[in-house]
Design a protein around this motif. Sequence first.
Motif, short mmCIF file in Angstrom:
data_model
loop_
_atom_site.label_atom_id
_atom_site.label_comp_id
_atom_site.label_asym_id
_atom_site.label_seq_id
_atom_site.Cartn_x
_atom_site.Cartn_y
_atom_site.Cartn_z
N HIS A 136 0.81 -1.20 0.00
CA HIS A 136 0.00 0.00 0.00
C HIS A 136 0.85 1.26 0.00
O HIS A 136 0.30 2.37 0.10
N HIS A 137 2.17 1.13 -0.08
CA HIS A 137 3.06 2.29 -0.14
C HIS A 137 3.61 2.45 -1.56
O HIS A 137 3.96 1.46 -2.23
N THR A 138 3.73 3.68 -1.99
CA THR A 138 4.00 4.00 -3.38
C THR A 138 5.29 3.39 -3.92
O THR A 138 5.31 2.89 -5.05
N LEU A 139 6.38 3.47 -3.15
CA LEU A 139 7.65 2.95 -3.66
C LEU A 139 7.53 1.49 -4.05
O LEU A 139 8.02 1.06 -5.09
N TYR A 140 6.83 0.72 -3.23
CA TYR A 140 6.72 -0.72 -3.48
C TYR A 140 5.61 -1.04 -4.48
O TYR A 140 5.63 -2.10 -5.11
N PHE A 416 4.42 9.84 -10.97
CA PHE A 416 4.45 10.66 -9.76
C PHE A 416 5.08 12.04 -9.99
O PHE A 416 5.66 12.61 -9.08
N PHE A 417 4.97 12.54 -11.21
CA PHE A 417 5.26 13.93 -11.53
C PHE A 417 6.72 14.33 -11.37
O PHE A 417 7.03 15.50 -11.28
N GLY A 418 7.58 13.33 -11.34
CA GLY A 418 8.99 13.64 -11.41
C GLY A 418 9.64 14.02 -10.10
O GLY A 418 9.00 14.22 -9.08
N ILE A 419 10.94 14.16 -10.17
CA ILE A 419 11.76 14.52 -9.02
C ILE A 419 12.64 15.68 -9.48
O ILE A 419 13.26 15.61 -10.55
N SER A 420 12.68 16.73 -8.72
CA SER A 420 13.27 17.97 -9.22
C SER A 420 14.78 17.95 -9.26
O SER A 420 15.39 18.46 -10.19
N SER A 421 15.42 17.36 -8.26
CA SER A 421 16.88 17.43 -8.22
C SER A 421 17.42 16.46 -7.19
O SER A 421 16.72 16.04 -6.29
N VAL A 422 18.69 16.13 -7.37
CA VAL A 422 19.39 15.42 -6.32
C VAL A 422 19.62 16.40 -5.18
O VAL A 422 20.09 17.52 -5.39
N THR A 423 19.26 16.00 -3.96
CA THR A 423 19.35 16.92 -2.84
C THR A 423 20.32 16.38 -1.80
O THR A 423 20.75 15.24 -1.85
N SER A 424 20.65 17.23 -0.85
CA SER A 424 21.55 16.86 0.23
C SER A 424 20.88 17.16 1.56
O SER A 424 20.60 18.31 1.87
N ASP A 425 20.58 16.10 2.33
CA ASP A 425 20.04 16.23 3.67
C ASP A 425 21.18 15.99 4.64
O ASP A 425 21.73 14.88 4.69
N PRO A 426 21.60 17.00 5.40
CA PRO A 426 22.75 16.81 6.30
C PRO A 426 22.57 15.63 7.23
O PRO A 426 23.55 14.97 7.61
N THR A 437 11.81 9.57 -0.29
CA THR A 437 10.70 8.65 -0.07
C THR A 437 9.88 9.00 1.16
O THR A 437 8.66 8.80 1.18
N GLY A 438 10.53 9.51 2.20
CA GLY A 438 9.79 9.88 3.40
C GLY A 438 8.96 11.13 3.22
O GLY A 438 7.79 11.18 3.60
N ALA A 439 9.54 12.15 2.62
CA ALA A 439 8.81 13.40 2.39
C ALA A 439 7.61 13.17 1.49
O ALA A 439 6.58 13.85 1.62
N LEU A 440 7.71 12.20 0.58
CA LEU A 440 6.61 11.88 -0.33
C LEU A 440 5.64 10.86 0.25
O LEU A 440 4.64 10.52 -0.40
N ASP A 441 5.93 10.35 1.44
CA ASP A 441 5.11 9.32 2.08
C ASP A 441 5.03 8.06 1.21
O ASP A 441 3.98 7.43 1.09
N TRP A 442 6.15 7.69 0.64
CA TRP A 442 6.21 6.54 -0.27
C TRP A 442 6.56 5.24 0.45
O TRP A 442 6.44 4.17 -0.15
N ARG A 555 -4.03 1.72 5.31
CA ARG A 555 -4.25 2.34 4.00
C ARG A 555 -5.12 1.49 3.08
O ARG A 555 -5.18 1.77 1.87
N THR A 556 -5.76 0.47 3.62
CA THR A 556 -6.51 -0.45 2.78
C THR A 556 -7.54 0.25 1.91
O THR A 556 -7.70 -0.07 0.72
N SER A 557 -8.25 1.22 2.47
CA SER A 557 -9.33 1.86 1.73
C SER A 557 -8.87 3.03 0.87
O SER A 557 -9.70 3.67 0.21
#
Length: 693
Positions: A136-140, A416-426, A437-442, A555-557
């Motif tokens: 039920h999660h987008t990535l999978y 899923f409308f694309g990904i804007s850029s490679v980012t850096s999370d400290p 994946t987390g920010a997108l709730d995937w 997330r079943t429904s």
Amino acid sequence: MRHFLPFVRRARVVMSAGAIALAGWASTPAWAGEFLIGTGVYDITGPAAETGMFGYAAQQEVNGLHQRLRARAFIMQGAQGGPRAVFVNVDLGAAHESLKLAVIQRLQARYGALYGHENVMISATHTHVGSGGHAHHTLYIIAAADKSGIGYDAQSFEAAVGGIVAAIERAHRNLAPGRIELVEGRLLGATRNRSLPAFRANPDAAALAHDTNKAMTVLKFRKDNGREVGMLNWYAIHPTSFSLKFTHISGDNKGYASQFFERRKGANYSASETFVAAFANADEGDVVPTDGNAYSAPGYEGSGNEYANAEAAGQRQLHKAWELYATPGRVQPGVINVRHQWVTMPGLVVSPAYSQPGGAVLCTAARGVSFAAGGENGPSNLPGITEGMTTSSVQLGTALQTFANSALGGLVQTAFFGISSVTSDPCQSPKPTLLPTGALDWVPSVLPIQVIQVGTLAIVGLPFEPTTMVGHRLRAQVRQQLAAKGVDTVVVAGLSNSYAGYLTTREEFEMQHYEGASNEFGPWTLGAVQQTVAHLTQAMVSGAAVEPGVPPRDRTSALRLTRPGVVFDDKPLKESFGKVLQDALPAYQPGQVVQASFRSGHPKNHLKTQDSFLRVERWQDGQWVAVAQDWDWETSYQWRREGLAYSVVDVVWRIPAGTPAGSYRLRHDGHWKNGWTRAISAYTGVSRIFRVD
């Protein structure tokens, strides 16, 4: 393996009269059981055509069935009462959160609070050619997409949930006094570490005798009436012996081992109680079969024969498990202990004892750029993207464009409308984020961590693919923490109760190989897991209860695209469903392949759960007797579409050595759907009679 891109140790014997009697598996035991035990097995096979698989994320579209998938359930309770523990091994790529939530919901509707998240562990074998579409999660969902781009299949989800529940129900009905025996050995020569540079970055790697976990841990189940009812073992290996080009549903090497162990024990899948043999997985994150597969990268190659690769890896596990099963082991004391907690991962504070001076905080989930590279044994070969890419890598500027131009990147952008850029999370340093994946709730952010004690054995259930070193460190930790409870053997059962990518050590994370880049929550994820496991084990020792944590949202429904069913089946005017289109030859010898083709309906009309699409039948004592069905390793059910609504099925039998001479035929059973009435009707087709000499 690519996801989403893709000793004998001498058995320790308790020298008691009971253990000595047990060593011979006497038909009339002189002891009373330490446990109530029950086992059950049930079919969980999804649609055999036009749906996706989960594992390689190569848009594999199912077009047949090589081997039925099963849920194998074991229920254990101390004979004097106390908690029950349920371990269910499933022939799937992952035991997604969606499956666990649905299974517990249905069990509690029937049994109340008897079975819940705390005492039920569902663990996947991790076959890469099993039914997909359960998440039920987008990535999978993306990872399980077939050529249509749709990665969820409601029919497949229902088959898995219903089958798991049915296996547990069978085990529940079969509960009776019995004994559990433990034996452990080493299986050498079956596996290799595919990520040696990352493994060797661990300061404790040099002290290990092997670069993969070679232990096979076996539990043997026998009732007080003398009946042998099950064998459960754990061994770390990726079931990737079938390649990303293989499109028939199969349990892969662990499926082979389970079926042939059960065959030797005379298992009957239709019976409410029969012998159950489960080959569960362990800390397999960086572990692959020595044989490789037909499309493995240079240095990891298997033969060009897909079946031979899976047989080789399966036979090694089968032979070792059979040897250990025949070896007298330790009768387990009737102790069951269970602890479970839902853990919200992002923002979790990890104490200095499990991280660094001053502590640490887990990150919002993300996949790194090297996730897109795939593993050493199955690289994606995307130009400019390699393992080991960190925030200091000079080619990061071109990595996003390369990914966007790939088939997978195109699928992600389209859906899923694309990904804007490679980012850096400290927080994730040195991982450069490719998929937030987390920010997108995937992906799941609330994860289940579980510990079950069975006598002297502790089973640590984790929703990850743990690497070899992760497994080593966790086993040492839990042995020490539960020594006061009599535990001296620990297995780390990865792929349990949910799925959240890989679990690596901090040192492996720093390397940012495929596994480290697929570690969602940052460099201190293992520390967080160790901290939670310590909390659970300390509660076991003290007898304290554990706060359950906040469970994830069901997330079943939720609205999502699902693979469509069958509109209608058609056929040429002068043909009937089941008509033989290409017949078998008049005669064959063992080692040859028999094939017959039939006009068919779509397999989605009826999954034939606990049944078979095909039978190999032998004329015996005046009647046709089935000698092989669609779950047998030697058969294949192959489906193909002709035009808009015509279907053809090939029934294939690879005649095994030792097949008795005689008269045989191939039979196909299916269902077709009427486009006018929507009625679904059964049909049967039968080949000519042929000789095997």
